[in-house]
Design an enzyme around this catalytic site. Structure first.
Site, PDB file in Angstrom:
ATOM      1  N   HIS A   1       0.816  -1.210   0.000  1.00  9.37           N
ATOM      2  CA  HIS A   1       0.000   0.000   0.000  1.00  9.37           C
ATOM      3  C   HIS A   1       0.852   1.264   0.000  1.00  9.37           C
ATOM      4  O   HIS A   1       0.526   2.244  -0.657  1.00  9.37           O
ATOM      5  CB  HIS A   1      -0.924  -0.027   1.225  1.00  9.37           C
ATOM      6  CG  HIS A   1      -1.974   1.033   1.208  1.00  9.37           C
ATOM      7  ND1 HIS A   1      -3.147   0.897   0.505  1.00  9.37           N
ATOM      8  CD2 HIS A   1      -2.029   2.243   1.804  1.00  9.37           C
ATOM      9  CE1 HIS A   1      -3.872   1.977   0.670  1.00  9.37           C
ATOM     10  NE2 HIS A   1      -3.227   2.818   1.443  1.00  9.37           N
TER      11      HIS A   1
ATOM     12  N   LYS B   1      -6.964  13.743  -7.444  1.00  7.81           N
ATOM     13  CA  LYS B   1      -6.422  12.392  -7.261  1.00  7.81           C
ATOM     14  C   LYS B   1      -7.555  11.418  -6.967  1.00  7.81           C
ATOM     15  O   LYS B   1      -8.584  11.807  -6.414  1.00  7.81           O
ATOM     16  CB  LYS B   1      -5.441  12.386  -6.096  1.00  7.81           C
ATOM     17  CG  LYS B   1      -4.616  11.105  -6.002  1.00  7.81           C
ATOM     18  CD  LYS B   1      -3.736  11.128  -4.763  1.00  7.81           C
ATOM     19  CE  LYS B   1      -2.839   9.918  -4.711  1.00  7.81           C
ATOM     20  NZ  LYS B   1      -2.103   9.881  -3.435  1.00  7.81           N
TER      21      LYS B   1
ATOM     22  N   HIS C   1     -10.263   2.701  -1.227  1.00  2.16           N
ATOM     23  CA  HIS C   1     -10.427   2.328   0.170  1.00  2.16           C
ATOM     24  C   HIS C   1     -11.217   1.027   0.208  1.00  2.16           C
ATOM     25  O   HIS C   1     -12.265   0.929   0.847  1.00  2.16           O
ATOM     26  CB  HIS C   1     -11.084   3.441   0.989  1.00  2.16           C
ATOM     27  CG  HIS C   1     -10.343   3.730   2.253  1.00  2.16           C
ATOM     28  ND1 HIS C   1     -10.954   4.005   3.448  1.00  2.16           N
ATOM     29  CD2 HIS C   1      -9.014   3.734   2.518  1.00  2.16           C
ATOM     30  CE1 HIS C   1     -10.028   4.196   4.380  1.00  2.16           C
ATOM     31  NE2 HIS C   1      -8.846   4.040   3.841  1.00  2.16           N
ATOM     32  N   ASN C   2     -10.694   0.042  -0.511  1.00  2.00           N
ATOM     33  CA  ASN C   2     -11.435  -1.187  -0.785  1.00  2.00           C
ATOM     34  C   ASN C   2     -11.526  -2.120   0.414  1.00  2.00           C
ATOM     35  O   ASN C   2     -12.610  -2.537   0.805  1.00  2.00           O
ATOM     36  CB  ASN C   2     -10.781  -1.940  -1.938  1.00  2.00           C
ATOM     37  CG  ASN C   2     -10.688  -1.092  -3.195  1.00  2.00           C
ATOM     38  OD1 ASN C   2     -11.424  -0.128  -3.345  1.00  2.00           O
ATOM     39  ND2 ASN C   2      -9.780  -1.439  -4.092  1.00  2.00           N
ATOM     40  N   HIS C   3     -10.394  -2.467   0.983  1.00  5.08           N
ATOM     41  CA  HIS C   3     -10.419  -3.427   2.087  1.00  5.08           C
ATOM     42  C   HIS C   3     -11.216  -2.910   3.281  1.00  5.08           C
ATOM     43  O   HIS C   3     -12.053  -3.633   3.812  1.00  5.08           O
ATOM     44  CB  HIS C   3      -8.986  -3.783   2.517  1.00  5.08           C
ATOM     45  CG  HIS C   3      -8.324  -4.795   1.624  1.00  5.08           C
ATOM     46  ND1 HIS C   3      -8.151  -4.591   0.287  1.00  5.08           N
ATOM     47  CD2 HIS C   3      -7.798  -6.016   1.894  1.00  5.08           C
ATOM     48  CE1 HIS C   3      -7.539  -5.644  -0.233  1.00  5.08           C
ATOM     49  NE2 HIS C   3      -7.315  -6.524   0.715  1.00  5.08           N
TER      50      HIS C   3
ATOM     51  N   ASP D   1      -5.888  14.832   1.001  1.00  8.08           N
ATOM     52  CA  ASP D   1      -4.806  14.901   0.013  1.00  8.08           C
ATOM     53  C   ASP D   1      -4.898  16.182  -0.803  1.00  8.08           C
ATOM     54  O   ASP D   1      -3.883  16.738  -1.210  1.00  8.08           O
ATOM     55  CB  ASP D   1      -4.883  13.698  -0.937  1.00  8.08           C
ATOM     56  CG  ASP D   1      -4.222  12.455  -0.351  1.00  8.08           C
ATOM     57  OD1 ASP D   1      -3.284  12.617   0.462  1.00  8.08           O
ATOM     58  OD2 ASP D   1      -4.635  11.338  -0.691  1.00  8.08           O
TER      59      ASP D   1
ATOM     60  N   GLY E   1      -2.317   8.717  -8.447  1.00  8.57           N
ATOM     61  CA  GLY E   1      -3.330   7.699  -8.240  1.00  8.57           C
ATOM     62  C   GLY E   1      -2.855   6.664  -7.253  1.00  8.57           C
ATOM     63  O   GLY E   1      -1.973   6.931  -6.436  1.00  8.57           O
ATOM     64  N   ASN E   2      -3.421   5.482  -7.326  1.00  8.92           N
ATOM     65  CA  ASN E   2      -2.899   4.429  -6.469  1.00  8.92           C
ATOM     66  C   ASN E   2      -3.180   3.053  -7.029  1.00  8.92           C
ATOM     67  O   ASN E   2      -3.892   2.889  -8.014  1.00  8.92           O
ATOM     68  CB  ASN E   2      -3.366   4.598  -5.013  1.00  8.92           C
ATOM     69  CG  ASN E   2      -4.639   3.855  -4.704  1.00  8.92           C
ATOM     70  OD1 ASN E   2      -5.560   3.807  -5.503  1.00  8.92           O
ATOM     71  ND2 ASN E   2      -4.683   3.250  -3.534  1.00  8.92           N
TER      72      ASN E   2
ATOM     73  N   SER F   1      -4.276  -0.843  -5.903  1.00 13.45           N
ATOM     74  CA  SER F   1      -4.880  -1.675  -4.868  1.00 13.45           C
ATOM     75  C   SER F   1      -4.860  -3.125  -5.333  1.00 13.45           C
ATOM     76  O   SER F   1      -5.635  -3.520  -6.196  1.00 13.45           O
ATOM     77  CB  SER F   1      -6.313  -1.225  -4.606  1.00 13.45           C
ATOM     78  OG  SER F   1      -6.954  -2.150  -3.760  1.00 13.45           O
TER      79      SER F   1
END
Lengths: 755, 237
Positions: free
Chosen positions: A48, A90, A94-96, A116, A532-533, A535
């Site tokens: 992460h 951005k 926040h899936n989990h 952010d 971005g990110n 996951s």
């Protein structure tokens, strides 16, 4: 010297570190880490925070361009929107957390991304979210859906950032792994941009905002593993949000920026104080000494380990302009928040933690923030791809009743109206929302100007499942098309890469291919990725989600008065189909919903055609001849026409000349298409413009009446123009009142949720 | 004509109110909730938002803000005070308006555009309207389900303190037109004198055509005209 309590291997493994990684840590430190240090490494080296499995691949994304003021690597990307203004934006997953605690998970996802944005010095002016859930028939999916939407509503509405758009998609692969990707956009003057590097040896380091508690400890580690039953037990790793404090912190931070108090600032999200301190120090090539005793707590007896790993929300780490410490405290006090000097900037490059005057941890900032391992994971093309690609759509029989098929599509959860969702979001706070949810893209006016930005989130994960590379490219193309339909020029994009476990070669292959496809499309459409990110681990041990690379895109429109609506508006306007329709029902919504098949070939994508289509849409909007414009995507022409009718509460008479079967023509998802309506007197100008741009364009009907009437002739027997037989031979394929279309479209989701 | 917009911690329509009032052509300034004077303003606006996070009950903590004593005094003096959405909730909690708010029927937050019928023109904020006029205004709230005990409700109706009622396009206050379960479709009320008004819809979000409507301007224009006329309520204005 740091205390070197020896640690057993079971400890680092339980923190998610491999034996090799533990060895690397020892090599970096030249000794064994103690428990606190190990905890810091474990969160910073989690997937992460470190992107250890994705960094190498992500390098393939284009990230620069004259419009980019800040690319990846900061809290958010920033683009130049003209007039000395900049837009920070951005998207983040926040899936989990949302899977185990839907309300708080989604709420803190919104809180994190809003933070952010204002960390960069920008005032947040819009939120979007991309939600992916299991089948709506399942109780669990409905529970998660309800909780997630409530969480977004509860947090976003209270902070006062309007939620203006997004997408909601249902498919059984998200049943246990729902996706919540939250996007936020803010605006600032270009000279007010703030960055996160710490600087100035001897300068204060301040923690501002909320107190620190035990919530969210190891949240980042939690998000970096499969969501097995055992992991779900780690529920305490989900943070609890307080939108009220966030709102106060937002106002306080923007006041600090306006007063010129800020040298460097970073929000505390994943890995809390550990992440913010080491990243700020590493970016500024400095060190930091932090006195743990000075961190304001909300619980007694917290250990340094807990303080450093807490993910308590609504906190920031700040290096103020020297001499402004008291001013910072006064501003925070005004907003009923804390501001505590907890440390100093040093020149040694170490993060040094003190408790009771003794060193309890001492680690090079760069070792934590930049020296995380970099893995090139094995990738293998999955076998299922051949099977789905070989599926022969040619053998499918067309449904007898195409009107019925259209209604079935409009009432399918993926295409149906999402008003049930966005009615729960404050869409207008901020008084800038020109086009809200339910359109191709949202349009928000920049405060104090007539300039606007257009925003959208897109991805078709069925495409990505069938062809990860092409699917990801389609996501970019669709996003750009959506913006261009409103009259906005696409500027730049942010992305959220949602995949399964990267240690599975098939999953990693999907990811790699997806990035390559996205990169190609972003280059072709001149929309660099500014952040971005990623996951990973969106699987529960049995089923992984479909590859879901979500694209969030920002465009600019010079004058919001010129923005184009989606709905038909004027009786008698001519409807023009732009682009070429081919027999492409593979992986389509039609195939899935009406035929129950998710296979076949993804529609072709010619990026040059996409670019030209966008240029045409912009040119037509610029000349003021476009009365309405709507992108063709899921459900093809049939669904798009119905949506234009519903949005404008207006009927249409459409005559198609198809060289393919009517069902294919109506529901093909060929890319590079849009429908626009123009006044009859402007038709010539539009067709000339299309010709000039090299985009196929054909008048297919006109706006009017109270129903959507579509007739179709197969072109093999199309008579020459002016021939009287034309009308006789045309077959009526759809004749439905707009009220009926609207009813099916509007009622599907409320009926599923409120039963 | 100068409006004072009170900013509580958690207010989030304060800036929108100021911008809308300026767009309509009047001056507006913020008043910080810790200030104790509201002198120099021709009208006070308590804006929407989530004052104190809506913790405990919407408006329940904000009513104790230092500024509220002078707001009460200002209102008792017959001068115009309007509470919008959360501001309405604060005025209820402060006892400046009768009744209370409950959670919306269905418990969800509702953001939409609704129609309201003008029921009384004797308030400064509706003095420029006609009874029966229908305005289209946005709503955005989770706790807008207006309640008053039967006796209070009867008195409100009798004294003409119901200012706005949710209605359909024909102006009829039907159950279908009621978005949140409010008794008698009530969207806004006034005090007995008429100078203090609370409303759930957001007029400040309907002051520019580009944002979807301009009916909200009539609220601000009415009070400005009323102030210009120098009327004090309580003398049957």
């Amino acid at each position: 010297m740091a205390k070197t309590d020896s640690v057993k291997e079971s400890i680092w493994r339980s923190m998610g570190l491999s034996d090799e990684e533990y060895q690397m840590i020892q090599d970096l430190l030249g000794r064994e880490p103690n428990y606190v240090e190990l905890g810091m490494f474990s969160v910073m080296w989690s997937e992460h925070c470190s992107y250890k499995n994705s960094r190498a691949v992500l390098k393939g994304l284009p990230t620069s361009g004259p419009q980019v003021l800040q690319g990846p690597g900061e809290n958010a990307g920033i683009v130049d929107v003209g007039d000395g203004l900049a837009v920070a934006f951005k998207i983040e997953s926040h899936n989990h957390p949302s899977a185990v605690e839907p309300y708080e998970g989604a709420a803190t996802g919104v809180g994190g991304i809003i933070r952010d944005i204002f960390t960069m010095g920008a005032r947040p002016i819009a939120s979007l979210n991309s939600l992916w859930l299991g089948d709506l028939q399942s109780n669990k999916s409905r529970m998660l859906f309800d909780g997630i939407v409530s969480g977004i509503s509860g947090y976003g509405n209270a902070v006062g950032v309007p939620t203006v758009g997004g997408q909601t998609v249902f498919h059984q692969s998200y049943e246990n792994n729902p996706l919540v990707n939250a996007m936020c956009v803010g605006v600032m003057r270009q000279d007010e941009i703030k960055r996160s590097a710490a600087s100035g040896v001897g300068n204060s380091v301040m923690l501002i905002g909320s107190t620190t508690g035990r919530d969210g400890i190891h949240g980042a580690t939690f998000a970096s593993a499969d969501l097995t039953e055992e992991a779900v037990e780690k529920k305490s790793a989900v943070q609890v949000g307080d939108p009220f404090r966030e709102k106060l912190l937002l106002e306080a931070c923007l006041e600090l920026v306006a007063r010129g108090c800020v040298l460097g600032i970073q929000d505390m999200g994943a890995a809390g104080l550990t992440c913010s301190s080491c990243e700020m120090a590493a970016r500024g090539n400095v060190g930091m000494v932090i006195d743990i005793d000075k961190v304001p707590r909300r619980e007694d007896g917290m250990t340094p380990y807990e303080v450093m790993l807490s993910e308590s929300q609504e906190r920031m780490l700040l290096v103020p302009v020297p001499g402004k410490e008291d001013e910072v405290k006064n501003v925070l006090e005004k907003w009923d928040l804390l501001a505590e000097e907890i440390g100093k900037v040093t020149d040694d490059g170490f993060i040094t933690l003190l408790e009771g005057g003794e060193i309890v941890a001492q680690v090079p900032a760069k070792a934590l923030a930049e020296n995380a391992p970099l893995y090139h994971r094995e990738s293998v093309r999955p076998n299922y791809l051949d099977e789905v690609a070989l599926y022969d759509v040619g053998a499918l029989e067309a449904p007898k009743d195409l009107g019925g098929a259209l209604l079935q599509l409009l009432g399918s959860p993926n295409l149906a109206s999402k008003k049930w969702v966005y009615r729960q979001y404050d869409q207008q706070v901020g008084a800038g929302t020109v086009v809200g949810p339910g359109s191709d893209a949202a349009v928000v006016r920049l405060p104090g100007t007539s300039r606007g930005i257009a925003l959208t989130c897109d991805c078709n994960s069925r495409y990505c499942y069938v062809n990860p590379r092409l699917g990801a490219a389609h996501a970019v193309a669709e996003a750009a098309r959506n913006l261009a339909c409103t009259g906005a020029r696409p500027l730049a994009a942010t992305n959220c890469q949602n995949y399964g476990n990267p240690y599975k070669p098939e999953v990693f292959w999907q990811f790699k291919e997806g990035i390559e496809g996205m990169a190609e499309a972003c280059i072709a459409l001149n929309t660099p990725i500014t952040g971005g990110n990623v996951s990973f681990y969106n699987e529960d041990g049995e089923m992984a989600i479909r590859p879901t690379p979500v694209v969030g895109m920002v465009g600019v429109i010079d004058d919001v008065e010129d923005c184009v609506a989606m709905g038909f508006s004027q009786e008698g306007d001519v409807i023009v189909l732009l682009g070429t329709t081919r027999d492409e029902i593979g992986a389509s919504e039609y195939l899935a919903t009406v035929h129950g098949v998710e296979a076949g070939q993804v529609p072709e994508l010619d990026l040059d055609v996409e670019r030209r289509l966008c240029e045409l849409l912009l040119a037509a909007a610029d000349r003021g001849i476009t009365r309405s414009a709507h992108d063709l995507s899921d459900g093809g022409l049939g669904v798009a026409l119905a949506e234009c009718c519903i949005a404008g509460s207006c009927g249409a008479r459409v005559r198609l000349e198809a060289n393919i079967a009517p069902d294919r023509f109506l529901f093909s998802e060929s890319a590079g298409r849009a429908i626009i309506s123009v006044d009859e007197s402007d038709l010539g100008a539009l067709l000339d413009l299309a010709d000039e741009m090299g985009v196929a364009a054909k008048a297919i009907g006109e706006v009017g009446g109270e129903s959507l009437d579509i007739t179709c002739v197969e072109s093999a027997c199309v008579p020459v123009q002016g021939d009287d037989r034309r009308a006789q031979e045309a077959e009526v394929v759809i004749a439905l009142p707009v009220a009926k279309l609207a009813q099916v479209y509007e009622e599907a989701i409320p009926c599923a949720m409120e039963r | 004509m100068k409006f004072g917009v009170i900013v509580f911690p958690g207010s989030n329509c304060d800036r929108d109110c100021r911008n809308a009032i300026e767009a309509v052509g009047f001056d507006a300034e913020f008043i910080w909730h810790r200030d104790t004077s509201v002198a120099g303003y021709d009208c006070l606006v308590l804006p929407g938002g989530y004052s104190y996070g809506d913790y405990l009950r919407p408006g329940a903590i904000a009513r104790f803000s230092p500024v509220m004593d002078s707001v009460v005094e200002y209102a008792r003096d017959g001068r115009p005070v309007i509470g919008i959405c959360n501001g309405f909730q604060i005025l209820l909690e402060a006892g400046l308006l009768p009744g209370a708010m409950q959670r919306n029927v269905g418990t969800r937050f509702i953001c939409d555009r609704v129609r309201v019928r003008i029921e009384s023109t004797r308030t400064p904020f509706t003095s420029g309207c006609r009874e029966g006029d229908v305005l289209t205004l946005p709503i955005a709230h989770a706790d807008g389900n207006y309640y008053a005990d039967p006796q209070t409700l009867a008195e409100l109706e009798e004294r003409g303190q119901v200012v706005f009622r949710y209605c359909n396009e024909l102006g009829d206050a039907t159950p279908e037109a009621n978005p949140n379960g409010s008794l008698n479709n009530i969207a806004g009320v006034s005090n007995e004198a008429g100078n203090v008004v609370g409303m759930m819809p957001h007029p400040e979000r309907a002051c520019e055509a580009i944002l979807g409507g301009t009916d909200g301007r009539r609220i601000f224009e009415s009070v400005a005209e009323w102030v210009r006329g120098g009327v004090r309520v309580g003398q049957d204005g």
